[in-house]
Design a protein around this motif. Structure first.
Motif, PDB file in Angstrom:
ATOM      1  N   GLY A  96     -10.515  -3.430   6.646  1.00  0.00           N
ATOM      2  CA  GLY A  96     -11.132  -4.434   5.779  1.00  0.00           C
ATOM      3  C   GLY A  96     -10.301  -4.697   4.538  1.00  0.00           C
ATOM      4  O   GLY A  96     -10.120  -5.856   4.134  1.00  0.00           O
ATOM      5  N   ASP A  97      -9.776  -3.627   3.929  1.00  0.00           N
ATOM      6  CA  ASP A  97      -8.917  -3.792   2.758  1.00  0.00           C
ATOM      7  C   ASP A  97      -7.628  -4.524   3.128  1.00  0.00           C
ATOM      8  O   ASP A  97      -7.141  -5.370   2.368  1.00  0.00           O
ATOM      9  N   ILE A 104      -5.792   3.265   4.195  1.00  0.00           N
ATOM     10  CA  ILE A 104      -6.267   1.934   3.834  1.00  0.00           C
ATOM     11  C   ILE A 104      -7.100   1.411   5.004  1.00  0.00           C
ATOM     12  O   ILE A 104      -6.703   1.541   6.166  1.00  0.00           O
ATOM     13  N   SER A 105      -8.246   0.878   4.690  1.00  0.00           N
ATOM     14  CA  SER A 105      -9.135   0.404   5.748  1.00  0.00           C
ATOM     15  C   SER A 105      -8.641  -0.940   6.279  1.00  0.00           C
ATOM     16  O   SER A 105      -7.907  -1.673   5.610  1.00  0.00           O
ATOM     17  N   ALA A 134       0.833  -1.203   0.000  1.00  0.00           N
ATOM     18  CA  ALA A 134       0.000   0.000   0.000  1.00  0.00           C
ATOM     19  C   ALA A 134       0.869   1.255   0.000  1.00  0.00           C
ATOM     20  O   ALA A 134       0.593   2.217  -0.725  1.00  0.00           O
ATOM     21  N   ASN A 172      -8.448  -8.195   3.626  1.00  0.00           N
ATOM     22  CA  ASN A 172      -8.620  -8.843   2.324  1.00  0.00           C
ATOM     23  C   ASN A 172      -7.281  -9.070   1.641  1.00  0.00           C
ATOM     24  O   ASN A 172      -7.054 -10.113   1.023  1.00  0.00           O
ATOM     25  N   ALA A 173      -6.387  -8.094   1.738  1.00  0.00           N
ATOM     26  CA  ALA A 173      -5.078  -8.216   1.088  1.00  0.00           C
ATOM     27  C   ALA A 173      -4.244  -9.329   1.705  1.00  0.00           C
ATOM     28  O   ALA A 173      -3.442  -9.964   1.016  1.00  0.00           O
ATOM     29  N   ARG A 225      -0.702   4.743  -1.302  1.00  0.00           N
ATOM     30  CA  ARG A 225      -2.003   4.782  -0.623  1.00  0.00           C
ATOM     31  C   ARG A 225      -1.769   5.354   0.760  1.00  0.00           C
ATOM     32  O   ARG A 225      -1.108   4.746   1.581  1.00  0.00           O
TER      33      ARG A 225
END
Length: 102
Positions: free
Chosen positions: A68-69, A65-66, A57, A72-73, A62
């Motif tokens: 949640g993101d 970044i959440s 990120a 997921n990553a 970025r």
């Protein structure tokens, strides 16, 4: 050699393995014995995945970044993700402040 603290910078398939170089067969046996004596920490691989996701990120510029993101990553479950965060924060000496304070 197996190592729960090893996280490859770009290749997740290489996580959990550390490349070592030994100058002799005896030296390699010593390295294997050291690795076998080291305790595997369950949160360590997840922490490495989380750190890698943060680095990616950052490289992608970025600035936000959440969670949640990030989860997921990493591909981690919520429980694994929280354990990874706790593992990374274990040595963090910075004081925790409420979000509305500088």
């Amino acid at each position: 050699m197996p190592d729960s603290s090893a996280t490859h910078a770009t290749e997740p398939a290489w996580d959990g393995r550390r490349m070592v170089v030994a100058c002799s067969a005896d030296h390699m046996r010593q390295l294997h014995a050291q690795a076998a004596a080291r305790h595997c920490i369950d949160a360590e691989p997840g922490a490495g995945k989380l750190f890698r996701a943060l680095e990616i990120a950052r490289r992608d510029n970025r600035t936000e970044i959440s969670t949640g993101d990030l989860q997921n990553a990493t591909g981690l479950t919520q429980e694994q993700f929280l354990a990874a965060v706790q593992w990374l924060e274990r040595d963090d000496p910075s004081p925790r402040r409420p979000a509305d304070q500088p």
